[in-house]
Scaffold this motif. Structure first.
Motif, PDB file in Angstrom:
ATOM      1  N   PHE A 193      -3.100   3.856  -2.129  1.00  0.00           N
ATOM      2  CA  PHE A 193      -3.319   2.966  -3.260  1.00  0.00           C
ATOM      3  C   PHE A 193      -2.873   1.578  -2.841  1.00  0.00           C
ATOM      4  O   PHE A 193      -1.801   1.423  -2.263  1.00  0.00           O
ATOM      5  CB  PHE A 193      -2.535   3.412  -4.504  1.00  0.00           C
ATOM      6  CG  PHE A 193      -3.006   4.714  -5.068  1.00  0.00           C
ATOM      7  CD1 PHE A 193      -4.104   4.765  -5.917  1.00  0.00           C
ATOM      8  CD2 PHE A 193      -2.374   5.895  -4.732  1.00  0.00           C
ATOM      9  CE1 PHE A 193      -4.551   5.973  -6.423  1.00  0.00           C
ATOM     10  CE2 PHE A 193      -2.811   7.112  -5.234  1.00  0.00           C
ATOM     11  CZ  PHE A 193      -3.903   7.161  -6.084  1.00  0.00           C
ATOM     12  N   SER A 194      -3.685   0.581  -3.151  1.00  0.00           N
ATOM     13  CA  SER A 194      -3.414  -0.799  -2.738  1.00  0.00           C
ATOM     14  C   SER A 194      -3.029  -1.653  -3.932  1.00  0.00           C
ATOM     15  O   SER A 194      -3.619  -1.517  -5.010  1.00  0.00           O
ATOM     16  CB  SER A 194      -4.663  -1.405  -2.093  1.00  0.00           C
ATOM     17  OG  SER A 194      -5.098  -0.611  -1.022  1.00  0.00           O
ATOM     18  N   TYR A 195      -2.078  -2.545  -3.718  1.00  0.00           N
ATOM     19  CA  TYR A 195      -1.630  -3.490  -4.734  1.00  0.00           C
ATOM     20  C   TYR A 195      -1.663  -4.884  -4.129  1.00  0.00           C
ATOM     21  O   TYR A 195      -0.833  -5.225  -3.284  1.00  0.00           O
ATOM     22  CB  TYR A 195      -0.215  -3.147  -5.218  1.00  0.00           C
ATOM     23  CG  TYR A 195      -0.132  -1.744  -5.775  1.00  0.00           C
ATOM     24  CD1 TYR A 195      -0.422  -1.492  -7.107  1.00  0.00           C
ATOM     25  CD2 TYR A 195       0.199  -0.675  -4.952  1.00  0.00           C
ATOM     26  CE1 TYR A 195      -0.372  -0.206  -7.617  1.00  0.00           C
ATOM     27  CE2 TYR A 195       0.260   0.620  -5.453  1.00  0.00           C
ATOM     28  CZ  TYR A 195      -0.029   0.849  -6.785  1.00  0.00           C
ATOM     29  OH  TYR A 195       0.013   2.129  -7.284  1.00  0.00           O
ATOM     30  N   THR A 207       0.832  -1.197   0.000  1.00  0.00           N
ATOM     31  CA  THR A 207       0.000   0.000   0.000  1.00  0.00           C
ATOM     32  C   THR A 207       0.868   1.248   0.000  1.00  0.00           C
ATOM     33  O   THR A 207       1.745   1.395   0.860  1.00  0.00           O
ATOM     34  CB  THR A 207      -0.924   0.009   1.235  1.00  0.00           C
ATOM     35  OG1 THR A 207      -1.688  -1.206   1.241  1.00  0.00           O
ATOM     36  CG2 THR A 207      -1.866   1.194   1.213  1.00  0.00           C
ATOM     37  N   GLU A 208       0.617   2.112  -0.978  1.00  0.00           N
ATOM     38  CA  GLU A 208       1.256   3.423  -1.017  1.00  0.00           C
ATOM     39  C   GLU A 208       0.395   4.373  -0.198  1.00  0.00           C
ATOM     40  O   GLU A 208      -0.809   4.438  -0.391  1.00  0.00           O
ATOM     41  CB  GLU A 208       1.322   3.966  -2.442  1.00  0.00           C
ATOM     42  CG  GLU A 208       2.107   3.127  -3.409  1.00  0.00           C
ATOM     43  CD  GLU A 208       1.979   3.626  -4.845  1.00  0.00           C
ATOM     44  OE1 GLU A 208       2.650   3.040  -5.704  1.00  0.00           O
ATOM     45  OE2 GLU A 208       1.206   4.578  -5.111  1.00  0.00           O
ATOM     46  N   GLY A 227       6.392   9.898  -5.483  1.00  0.00           N
ATOM     47  CA  GLY A 227       5.021  10.392  -5.543  1.00  0.00           C
ATOM     48  C   GLY A 227       4.169  10.124  -4.317  1.00  0.00           C
ATOM     49  O   GLY A 227       3.015  10.528  -4.273  1.00  0.00           O
ATOM     50  N   TYR A 228       4.649   9.416  -3.338  1.00  0.00           N
ATOM     51  CA  TYR A 228       3.909   9.147  -2.112  1.00  0.00           C
ATOM     52  C   TYR A 228       4.911   9.077  -0.966  1.00  0.00           C
ATOM     53  O   TYR A 228       6.121   9.154  -1.182  1.00  0.00           O
ATOM     54  CB  TYR A 228       3.066   7.871  -2.230  1.00  0.00           C
ATOM     55  CG  TYR A 228       3.853   6.635  -2.639  1.00  0.00           C
ATOM     56  CD1 TYR A 228       4.325   5.748  -1.681  1.00  0.00           C
ATOM     57  CD2 TYR A 228       4.112   6.363  -3.975  1.00  0.00           C
ATOM     58  CE1 TYR A 228       5.042   4.619  -2.043  1.00  0.00           C
ATOM     59  CE2 TYR A 228       4.827   5.240  -4.349  1.00  0.00           C
ATOM     60  CZ  TYR A 228       5.290   4.379  -3.385  1.00  0.00           C
ATOM     61  OH  TYR A 228       6.007   3.270  -3.747  1.00  0.00           O
ATOM     62  N   ASP A 229       4.423   8.952   0.260  1.00  0.00           N
ATOM     63  CA  ASP A 229       5.297   9.036   1.439  1.00  0.00           C
ATOM     64  C   ASP A 229       5.770   7.687   1.966  1.00  0.00           C
ATOM     65  O   ASP A 229       6.941   7.524   2.299  1.00  0.00           O
ATOM     66  CB  ASP A 229       4.573   9.796   2.565  1.00  0.00           C
ATOM     67  CG  ASP A 229       4.229  11.212   2.159  1.00  0.00           C
ATOM     68  OD1 ASP A 229       5.080  11.878   1.544  1.00  0.00           O
ATOM     69  OD2 ASP A 229       3.097  11.655   2.444  1.00  0.00           O
TER      70      ASP A 229
END
Length: 164
Positions: free
Chosen positions: A140-142, A73-74, A107-109
Motif C-alpha cells: 500500500f502506498s501513501y 509504502t507498507e 498488519g504488514y511487515d
C-alpha cells in the motif's frame, strides 16, 4: 560496538551538538559543552572509536535541486521465514530510492520510505520489485503531500540523559 563505554551528561551534550552541527569547530563544541578544547577532542575521538559517532554528512535541500516525490509504502511478504526477510532486505538495500526501511509489527511487515522523481518513477520501481524475486504479497502506498517538518536530529539528552 561500545567497548563498555559509559556515557555521562557531557558525552550526551557532545553527541547532541554534533548531530545538529557536524561542522562545528572543536573550540566551539568545547565551549558549548563546558570543556576546554583538548579534553573535548579526546572525548569526540573516544565516541568515534566506540561507534557512537558513525560519520559526518551534509544535509541536502532536495527542493533546490528539483521536484521529488516522497512515498511511504507498507509491504507484506508472501512468506515469513527468516530467509524471506533476509532476501527482501538484501534486495531493497540496492535500490537507492528507498531511503528508509523498517521491519514493523502489526498488519504488514515493512514500512519503506521512497524518494523519487515522481509517480511514474515510483511506479516503475514498484513494478520492478513485483516482477523481481522480492517475495512481496501486497503493498500500500501513501504519497506525501506536504512535510511540515522533518527533524534531522534525535532528542538524545531527553532519551538518555538524567530523568528529572
Amino acid at each position: 560496538m561500545t567497548l563498555g563505554l559509559k556515557l555521562d551528561r557531557i558525552d550526551l551534550k557532545i553527541l547532541a551538538q554534533l548531530q545538529r552541527a557536524g561542522r562545528i569547530t572543536n573550540v566551539e563544541l568545547a565551549d558549548a559543552v563546558g570543556l576546554s578544547p583538548s579534553p573535548c577532542l579526546t572525548r569526540v575521538k573516544r565516541l568515534e572509536k566506540a561507534g557512537f559517532i558513525t560519520g559526518y554528512s551534509a544535509q541536502i535541500n532536495l527542493d533546490k535541486l528539483g521536484e521529488v516525490l516522497t512515498v511511504f509504502t507498507e509491504v507484506t511478504l508472501t512468506e515469513h521465514r527468516s530467509g524471506d526477510f533476509s532476501r527482501f532486505e538484501t534486495k531493497i538495500r540496492k535500490l537507492d530510492e528507498i531511503v528508509e526501511c523498517h521491519l514493523v509489527s502489526g498488519g504488514y511487515d515493512y514500512l519503506l520510505k521512497f524518494v523519487t522523481r515522481g509517480v511514474g518513477h515510483y511506479q516503475s520501481i514498484i513494478e520492478g520489485m513485483l516482477e523481481g524475486d522480492y517475495g512481496i504479497e501486497k503493498y500500500f502506498s501513501y504519497v506525501v503531500i506536504k512535510s511540515p517538518f522533518i527533524k534531522q536530529h534525535y532528542p538524545i539528552q531527553r532519551l538518555f540523559g538524567e530523568q528529572h
